[in-house]
Design a protein around this motif. Sequence first.
Motif, short mmCIF file in Angstrom:
data_model
loop_
_atom_site.label_atom_id
_atom_site.label_comp_id
_atom_site.label_asym_id
_atom_site.label_seq_id
_atom_site.Cartn_x
_atom_site.Cartn_y
_atom_site.Cartn_z
N ARG A 77 0.83 -1.20 0.00
CA ARG A 77 0.00 0.00 0.00
C ARG A 77 0.87 1.26 0.00
O ARG A 77 0.57 2.22 -0.69
CB ARG A 77 -0.94 -0.02 1.19
N ALA A 78 1.95 1.23 0.77
CA ALA A 78 2.84 2.39 0.83
C ALA A 78 3.47 2.67 -0.54
O ALA A 78 3.58 3.82 -0.95
CB ALA A 78 3.93 2.15 1.87
N GLU A 79 3.87 1.62 -1.27
CA GLU A 79 4.45 1.81 -2.60
C GLU A 79 3.40 2.33 -3.57
O GLU A 79 3.68 3.19 -4.41
CB GLU A 79 5.06 0.51 -3.11
N GLU A 80 2.17 1.84 -3.47
CA GLU A 80 1.09 2.33 -4.33
C GLU A 80 0.87 3.83 -4.12
O GLU A 80 0.77 4.60 -5.08
CB GLU A 80 -0.21 1.57 -4.05
N ILE A 81 0.83 4.26 -2.86
CA ILE A 81 0.61 5.68 -2.57
C ILE A 81 1.82 6.50 -3.02
O ILE A 81 1.67 7.60 -3.57
CB ILE A 81 0.30 5.89 -1.07
N ARG A 82 3.03 5.99 -2.84
CA ARG A 82 4.22 6.69 -3.33
C ARG A 82 4.13 6.89 -4.83
O ARG A 82 4.37 7.98 -5.34
CB ARG A 82 5.50 5.92 -2.98
N ARG A 83 3.72 5.86 -5.55
CA ARG A 83 3.57 5.96 -7.00
C ARG A 83 2.46 6.95 -7.35
O ARG A 83 2.59 7.72 -8.30
CB ARG A 83 3.29 4.58 -7.62
N ALA A 84 1.36 6.94 -6.60
CA ALA A 84 0.24 7.86 -6.87
C ALA A 84 0.70 9.31 -6.74
O ALA A 84 0.27 10.17 -7.51
CB ALA A 84 -0.92 7.58 -5.92
N THR A 85 1.58 9.60 -5.78
CA THR A 85 2.02 10.98 -5.58
C THR A 85 2.93 11.47 -6.70
O THR A 85 3.06 12.69 -6.88
CB THR A 85 2.75 11.15 -4.22
N LEU A 86 3.53 10.56 -7.46
CA LEU A 86 4.44 10.97 -8.53
C LEU A 86 3.75 11.87 -9.56
O LEU A 86 4.36 12.83 -10.03
CB LEU A 86 5.02 9.75 -9.25
N TRP A 87 2.49 11.57 -9.89
CA TRP A 87 1.80 12.34 -10.93
C TRP A 87 1.33 13.71 -10.42
O TRP A 87 0.90 14.54 -11.21
CB TRP A 87 0.62 11.55 -11.47
N LEU A 88 1.41 13.96 -9.12
CA LEU A 88 0.99 15.27 -8.59
C LEU A 88 1.91 16.38 -9.09
O LEU A 88 1.48 17.53 -9.22
CB LEU A 88 0.98 15.26 -7.06
N THR A 89 3.17 16.04 -9.38
CA THR A 89 4.15 17.05 -9.81
C THR A 89 4.96 16.60 -11.03
O THR A 89 5.99 17.20 -11.33
CB THR A 89 5.11 17.38 -8.66
N ALA A 90 4.53 15.57 -11.71
CA ALA A 90 5.31 14.98 -12.80
C ALA A 90 5.42 15.85 -14.05
O ALA A 90 6.31 15.65 -14.87
CB ALA A 90 4.74 13.61 -13.19
N ASP A 91 4.54 16.82 -14.21
CA ASP A 91 4.56 17.68 -15.40
C ASP A 91 5.27 18.99 -15.06
O ASP A 91 4.63 20.03 -14.88
CB ASP A 91 3.13 17.93 -15.88
N ALA A 92 6.60 18.91 -14.94
CA ALA A 92 7.42 20.09 -14.61
C ALA A 92 6.92 20.79 -13.35
O ALA A 92 6.76 22.01 -13.31
CB ALA A 92 7.48 21.05 -15.79
N GLY A 93 6.63 19.99 -12.32
CA GLY A 93 6.16 20.53 -11.05
C GLY A 93 4.66 20.68 -10.94
O GLY A 93 4.14 21.05 -9.89
N LYS A 94 3.95 20.40 -12.02
CA LYS A 94 2.49 20.50 -12.03
C LYS A 94 1.89 19.08 -12.16
O LYS A 94 2.57 18.14 -12.54
CB LYS A 94 2.03 21.35 -13.21
N PRO A 95 0.58 18.97 -11.90
CA PRO A 95 -0.08 17.67 -12.07
C PRO A 95 -0.08 17.21 -13.52
O PRO A 95 -0.10 18.03 -14.45
CB PRO A 95 -1.51 17.92 -11.60
N VAL A 96 -0.07 15.90 -13.71
CA VAL A 96 -0.23 15.34 -15.05
C VAL A 96 -1.61 15.73 -15.56
O VAL A 96 -2.62 15.55 -14.85
CB VAL A 96 -0.09 13.80 -15.03
N PRO A 97 -1.70 16.31 -16.77
CA PRO A 97 -3.02 16.70 -17.29
C PRO A 97 -3.88 15.49 -17.62
O PRO A 97 -3.37 14.43 -17.98
CB PRO A 97 -2.69 17.51 -18.55
N TYR A 98 -5.18 15.66 -17.50
CA TYR A 98 -6.14 14.60 -17.79
C TYR A 98 -6.35 14.45 -19.29
O TYR A 98 -6.46 15.43 -20.01
CB TYR A 98 -7.49 14.91 -17.14
N SER A 99 -6.42 13.20 -19.76
CA SER A 99 -6.80 12.92 -21.14
C SER A 99 -7.26 11.47 -21.24
O SER A 99 -6.61 10.58 -20.71
CB SER A 99 -5.62 13.13 -22.09
N GLN A 100 -8.36 11.25 -21.94
CA GLN A 100 -8.82 9.88 -22.21
C GLN A 100 -8.14 9.31 -23.45
O GLN A 100 -8.33 8.14 -23.76
CB GLN A 100 -10.34 9.85 -22.40
#
Length: 188
Positions: A51-74
């Motif tokens: 669970r800890a690794e899953e949450i660590r991975r989830a937090t990566l996308w919060l700042t993955a776009d040059a310090g910003k959240p990954v933008p949404y796209s389907q």
Amino acid sequence: MNRIRRWSVPALAATALLGSLTLTAPAVAATGTDTVAQAQDLRAAAPKITRAEEIRRATLWLTADAGKPVPYSQHKNWKDGYRQDCSGYASMALNLPKPAPNTVALKNDGWTKPIKMSELRQGDLVIKANSDDPNHRHVVIFDHWDSGKHSYQAYEQAGHVGTRHTSHSYGLKDGDGYHAYRPVNLAD
């Protein structure tokens, strides 16, 4: 009256070839057995994750776009190869094999098992998959309960905002279509 049909050599060769392909080619089941087998193969390839690794991975996308959240796209994949929608994000956090399951598959194809909302633990999913419109399906990653358990903090990939960590009450109101699920590749 007997009629004798004459076959040309190319026609006989083509018939023999088609017959041998029919006998040796893998059967495609009309019931979707191949799709089920492929899903089982993908689930078997999903590594166990804490669970800890899953949450660590989830937090990566919060700042993955040059310090910003990954933008949404389907329709687009992020640099790591996962779709930039809610189910792609949940699949990335869970380290599921690509192509990642969509929201309906996360619920229905053995990637998760249903649990009660009261049993939610960090890393479990809250899913709404029973809609004919893909724009009305969603999945969030449960983080923790807010005080009073009238809402909870969750990670999600949402339209117009991208990746975020925010408060939700999905699944806490009767009839909203959201239900709790435990990913089967979580190592508790």
